[in-house]
Enzyme design. Structure first.
Site, PDB file in Angstrom:
ATOM      1  N   GLU A  92       7.867  -5.326  -2.613  1.00 28.10           N
ATOM      2  CA  GLU A  92       8.349  -5.595  -1.254  1.00 28.10           C
ATOM      3  C   GLU A  92       7.853  -6.943  -0.734  1.00 28.10           C
ATOM      4  O   GLU A  92       6.693  -7.310  -0.940  1.00 28.10           O
ATOM      5  CB  GLU A  92       7.830  -4.512  -0.306  1.00 28.10           C
ATOM      6  CG  GLU A  92       8.353  -3.144  -0.633  1.00 28.10           C
ATOM      7  CD  GLU A  92       7.751  -2.074   0.253  1.00 28.10           C
ATOM      8  OE1 GLU A  92       8.174  -0.928   0.140  1.00 28.10           O
ATOM      9  OE2 GLU A  92       6.835  -2.394   1.049  1.00 28.10           O
ATOM     10  N   CYS A 105       5.192 -11.848   4.371  1.00 26.42           N
ATOM     11  CA  CYS A 105       4.193 -10.872   3.927  1.00 26.42           C
ATOM     12  C   CYS A 105       4.530 -10.555   2.469  1.00 26.42           C
ATOM     13  O   CYS A 105       5.625 -10.050   2.183  1.00 26.42           O
ATOM     14  CB  CYS A 105       4.270  -9.629   4.800  1.00 26.42           C
ATOM     15  SG  CYS A 105       3.184  -8.308   4.244  1.00 26.42           S
ATOM     16  N   CYS A 112      -0.491   0.212  -6.063  1.00 29.03           N
ATOM     17  CA  CYS A 112      -1.873  -0.107  -5.685  1.00 29.03           C
ATOM     18  C   CYS A 112      -2.789   1.016  -6.135  1.00 29.03           C
ATOM     19  O   CYS A 112      -2.416   2.186  -6.085  1.00 29.03           O
ATOM     20  CB  CYS A 112      -1.977  -0.283  -4.166  1.00 29.03           C
ATOM     21  SG  CYS A 112      -3.642  -0.752  -3.632  1.00 29.03           S
ATOM     22  N   CYS A 116      -5.412   4.422  -0.204  1.00 34.41           N
ATOM     23  CA  CYS A 116      -5.616   4.686   1.231  1.00 34.41           C
ATOM     24  C   CYS A 116      -4.655   5.799   1.661  1.00 34.41           C
ATOM     25  O   CYS A 116      -3.468   5.753   1.343  1.00 34.41           O
ATOM     26  CB  CYS A 116      -5.370   3.422   2.054  1.00 34.41           C
ATOM     27  SG  CYS A 116      -6.375   2.039   1.499  1.00 34.41           S
ATOM     28  N   CYS A 119      -1.138   5.246   3.479  1.00 37.06           N
ATOM     29  CA  CYS A 119      -0.302   4.141   2.993  1.00 37.06           C
ATOM     30  C   CYS A 119       0.666   4.628   1.913  1.00 37.06           C
ATOM     31  O   CYS A 119       0.249   5.285   0.951  1.00 37.06           O
ATOM     32  CB  CYS A 119      -1.211   3.045   2.439  1.00 37.06           C
ATOM     33  SG  CYS A 119      -0.334   1.803   1.490  1.00 37.06           S
ATOM     34  N   GLU A 168      -3.822  -4.598  -3.613  1.00 32.69           N
ATOM     35  CA  GLU A 168      -5.111  -5.075  -3.113  1.00 32.69           C
ATOM     36  C   GLU A 168      -5.346  -6.449  -3.754  1.00 32.69           C
ATOM     37  O   GLU A 168      -5.621  -6.549  -4.966  1.00 32.69           O
ATOM     38  CB  GLU A 168      -6.215  -4.066  -3.501  1.00 32.69           C
ATOM     39  CG  GLU A 168      -7.627  -4.587  -3.462  1.00 32.69           C
ATOM     40  CD  GLU A 168      -8.047  -5.198  -2.132  1.00 32.69           C
ATOM     41  OE1 GLU A 168      -8.020  -4.496  -1.115  1.00 32.69           O
ATOM     42  OE2 GLU A 168      -8.425  -6.390  -2.125  1.00 32.69           O
ATOM     43  N   SER A 199      -5.644 -10.018   2.668  1.00 32.90           N
ATOM     44  CA  SER A 199      -6.130  -8.797   3.306  1.00 32.90           C
ATOM     45  C   SER A 199      -6.722  -7.855   2.263  1.00 32.90           C
ATOM     46  O   SER A 199      -6.047  -7.495   1.300  1.00 32.90           O
ATOM     47  CB  SER A 199      -4.958  -8.116   4.015  1.00 32.90           C
ATOM     48  OG  SER A 199      -5.331  -6.853   4.473  1.00 32.90           O
ATOM     49  N   HIS A 224     -10.619   0.268   9.743  1.00 37.87           N
ATOM     50  CA  HIS A 224     -10.053   1.587  10.099  1.00 37.87           C
ATOM     51  C   HIS A 224     -11.063   2.620  10.572  1.00 37.87           C
ATOM     52  O   HIS A 224     -10.682   3.617  11.184  1.00 37.87           O
ATOM     53  CB  HIS A 224      -9.251   2.209   8.935  1.00 37.87           C
ATOM     54  CG  HIS A 224      -8.235   1.300   8.325  1.00 37.87           C
ATOM     55  ND1 HIS A 224      -7.395   0.511   9.088  1.00 37.87           N
ATOM     56  CD2 HIS A 224      -7.926   1.039   7.028  1.00 37.87           C
ATOM     57  CE1 HIS A 224      -6.608  -0.186   8.279  1.00 37.87           C
ATOM     58  NE2 HIS A 224      -6.919   0.096   7.036  1.00 37.87           N
ATOM     59  N   CYS A 341       3.788  -1.187   4.529  1.00 35.89           N
ATOM     60  CA  CYS A 341       3.658  -1.474   3.105  1.00 35.89           C
ATOM     61  C   CYS A 341       4.027  -0.275   2.242  1.00 35.89           C
ATOM     62  O   CYS A 341       3.537   0.824   2.442  1.00 35.89           O
ATOM     63  CB  CYS A 341       2.216  -1.924   2.892  1.00 35.89           C
ATOM     64  SG  CYS A 341       1.547  -1.562   1.320  1.00 35.89           S
TER      65      CYS A 341
HETATM   66  S1  SF4 Z   1      -3.308  -0.056   2.420  1.00 39.25           S
HETATM   67 FE1  SF4 Z   1      -3.329  -1.758   0.964  1.00 39.25          FE
HETATM   68  S2  SF4 Z   1      -5.165  -1.351  -0.274  1.00 39.25           S
HETATM   69 FE2  SF4 Z   1      -4.693   0.576   0.771  1.00 39.25          FE
HETATM   70  S3  SF4 Z   1      -3.404   1.696  -0.704  1.00 39.25           S
HETATM   71 FE3  SF4 Z   1      -2.030   0.548   0.679  1.00 39.25          FE
HETATM   72  S4  SF4 Z   1      -1.609  -1.354  -0.437  1.00 39.25           S
HETATM   73 FE4  SF4 Z   1      -3.424  -0.453  -1.362  1.00 39.25          FE
END
Ligand code: SF4
Length: 350
Positions: A92, A105, A112, A116, A119, A168, A199, A224, A341
């Protein structure tokens, strides 16, 4: 393996073109086609002699990423692209308009590994690291879109790149830093050090390395939560690199680079949007060169949380102000096009 043109610095491109037996004039022309014209194919490079184009066709890959899917937000500010890599994987890239500037972005990985909980990319898991050329090609893609949108003679330009898409960045350090160096080239996209932001969810060795190398990028840290226990519940990587280690690395980075850090805080209603959490952030970051960016949660299918409302966000900000911490509440751009994301890639997989 074909040479990835977007993965080469200007000097490396010149050396490669020379190694193929062509003149520096052709290297300079090729560079301009890549970054000034954002050419999509070799056919769109008519000023290169046929023998140069034939060599490129045989030994190089241009790396322009085809659009698999595209969505426009109803407010007209955001365009989200699902771009296809050479191996068929999808990533993306988002074009975001803020007053007077356009930001891309971009993703640093397909999928990933950080997991998280809120996400969509984290919920889907890791596929592979992106190469530098695949990261650069996303920024070029956004610039190409801007060029195509132009009205009149002024050519709009990409002003900022944030590595906040899928992945990441510090888990793919070498490729990301190579991409940043290429994006900074003053004769290319010319995104200065203040125009690239990386980030991280808190990969401590990567932050330390940025500090040691005094890397020319801004740093955003996804916080967070302001206690180790709560953070580990939202961001599994916190179990490996606990909060106190993360904050020590952040101090090291700011001391070495003189830069303030952006701390990202996803506001989840009833979970981390109350005054007590705001005071905890205030105590944690007081006196540090910091700015807190509050981002109401983008809801995802795999997480039951809801975004905090405006009143809670404002109350949170007021507390941060008491501690002398500047903060912003991020506009929830492109919520109607799954701009969080991983959400579009997830929808494509479904
Ligand atoms: S927020 Fe960022 S680091 Fe965390 S799982 Fe999603 S893409 Fe990966």
């Amino acid at each position: 393996m074909p040479v990835s043109l977007y993965g080469l610095t200007r000097a490396e491109l010149a050396a490669q073109v020379a190694a193929w037996g062509f003149s520096p004039v052709h290297a300079a022309r090729l560079w301009r086609y890549l970054y000034w014209e954002c050419a999509k194919s070799l056919e769109a490079m008519p000023k290169l002699p046929g023998k140069v184009r034939a060599k490129l066709a045989a030994e190089a890959s241009l790396g322009a990423l085809p659009i698999a899917r595209e969505l426009h937000s109803s407010d007209g500010f955001t365009r989200k692209f699902l771009l296809e890599l050479a191996d068929g994987r999808k990533i993306e890239t988002v074009l975001m308009r803020f007053t007077g500037r356009v930001t891309a972005c971009v993703s640093s990985q397909a999928g990933c590994a950080m997991g998280c909980v809120f996400c969509a990319t984290g919920q889907a898991g890791f596929e592979r690291h992106l190469e530098a050329g695949e990261i650069v090609a996303q920024a070029v893609h956004v610039n190409r879109i801007l060029r195509a949108e132009r009205t009149g003679s002024a050519i709009p330009r990409l002003r900022n790149v944030v590595l906040m898409g899928q992945g990441e960045p510090l888990h793919n350090y070498e490729a990301v830093m190579r991409a940043a160096a290429i994006l900074r080239d003053p004769n290319g996209l010319s995104l200065g050090p203040d125009r690239i932001t990386l980030s991280t969810v808190g990969v401590v060795p990567g932050i330390r390395r940025l500090a040691a190398e005094r890397a020319g990028v801004h740093l955003a840290v996804s916080l967070h939560a302001a206690t180790q226990e709560e953070r580990a519940a939202l961001v599994p990587v916190a179990r490996r690199w606990p909060l106190d280690e993360l904050m020590a690395a952040c101090r090291e980075y700011s001391a070495a680079t003189g830069r303030r850090i952006f701390y990202e805080w996803t506001l989840i209603a009833g979970r981390n949007d109350g005054p007590e959490q705001a005071h905890a952030v205030g105590r944690l970051l007081r006196g540090m060169p910091a700015q807190v960016n509050l981002i109401p949660l983008n809801p995802t299918g795999g997480y039951a949380g809801e975004p905090a409302d405006r009143t809670a966000a404002r109350r949170f900000q007021d507390v941060l102000t008491e501690y002398g911490l500047p903060s912003t509440v991020r506009q929830r751009r492109g919520i109607d096009i799954a701009a969080g994301c991983g959400q579009l890639a997830g929808a494509a997989r479904a």
